[in-house]
Design an enzyme around this catalytic site. Sequence first.
Site, PDB file in Angstrom:
ATOM      1  N   ASP A  29       5.794  -2.824  -2.555  1.00  0.00           N
ATOM      2  CA  ASP A  29       6.429  -2.516  -3.788  1.00  0.00           C
ATOM      3  C   ASP A  29       7.678  -3.407  -3.473  1.00  0.00           C
ATOM      4  O   ASP A  29       8.045  -4.246  -3.943  1.00  0.00           O
ATOM      5  CB  ASP A  29       6.385  -1.300  -4.707  1.00  0.00           C
ATOM      6  CG  ASP A  29       4.738  -0.784  -4.704  1.00  0.00           C
ATOM      7  OD1 ASP A  29       3.793  -1.665  -4.750  1.00  0.00           O
ATOM      8  OD2 ASP A  29       4.654   0.519  -5.007  1.00  0.00           O
TER       9      ASP A  29
ATOM     10  N   ASP B  47       1.152   5.538  -2.570  1.00  0.00           N
ATOM     11  CA  ASP B  47       2.969   5.260  -2.266  1.00  0.00           C
ATOM     12  C   ASP B  47       3.421   6.376  -2.393  1.00  0.00           C
ATOM     13  O   ASP B  47       2.987   7.864  -2.105  1.00  0.00           O
ATOM     14  CB  ASP B  47       3.113   5.433  -4.044  1.00  0.00           C
ATOM     15  CG  ASP B  47       2.408   3.612  -4.931  1.00  0.00           C
ATOM     16  OD1 ASP B  47       2.579   2.916  -3.978  1.00  0.00           O
ATOM     17  OD2 ASP B  47       2.332   4.275  -6.044  1.00  0.00           O
TER      18      ASP B  47
END
Length: 188
Positions: free
Chosen positions: A161, A147
């Site tokens: 995401d 991330d």
Amino acid sequence: MTEAERIIGTPEAGDAVQPEPDPAPSKGRRRIVVLLLVAVLAYLLDLGSKMLVVAKLEHQAPIEIIGDLLKFEAVRNPGAAFGFGEAFTIIFTCIAASVIVVIVRLARKLYSLPWAIALGLLLGGALGNLTDRIFRSPGVFRGAVVDFIAPAHFAVFNLADSAIVCGGILIVLLSFRGLDPDGTVHKD
């Protein structure tokens, strides 16, 4: 056959009338192509961004994009959203694989362009995070997702995401409008 019948194609009594080809299969194939193109684009953007983050940003100071409001910061997330469920990485891997199977099965009945886009986003995002869970350390089916998009006062996330969330929102909107994946509209 008269000249007029020959010109306009009126069949004689003994001629067999050929039925018009059904356009539905080609329309369905086009929707599957759209689904696959959106999925591949989402997947490649996610994969490319993660490769860049790992190569250039991991073990470095975060990059401020918009002051303290938005930063790029490399984070390895073994859990789900917001870092919850770190002990359940294998379960998240199985869920992602199941989502992919469901989308592939649903694609055979797909005749709606908006649904093709929504499912393509879900598929590309699920594949992006599944790739991390399979191939990244600490090991197969236990890998941590990369991330890097870090808004202030929010969870750090990635492009996969984002694709999953956008696809999910689109599916909710399509459902509220009564549009089914097969292209039919129902009023409840």
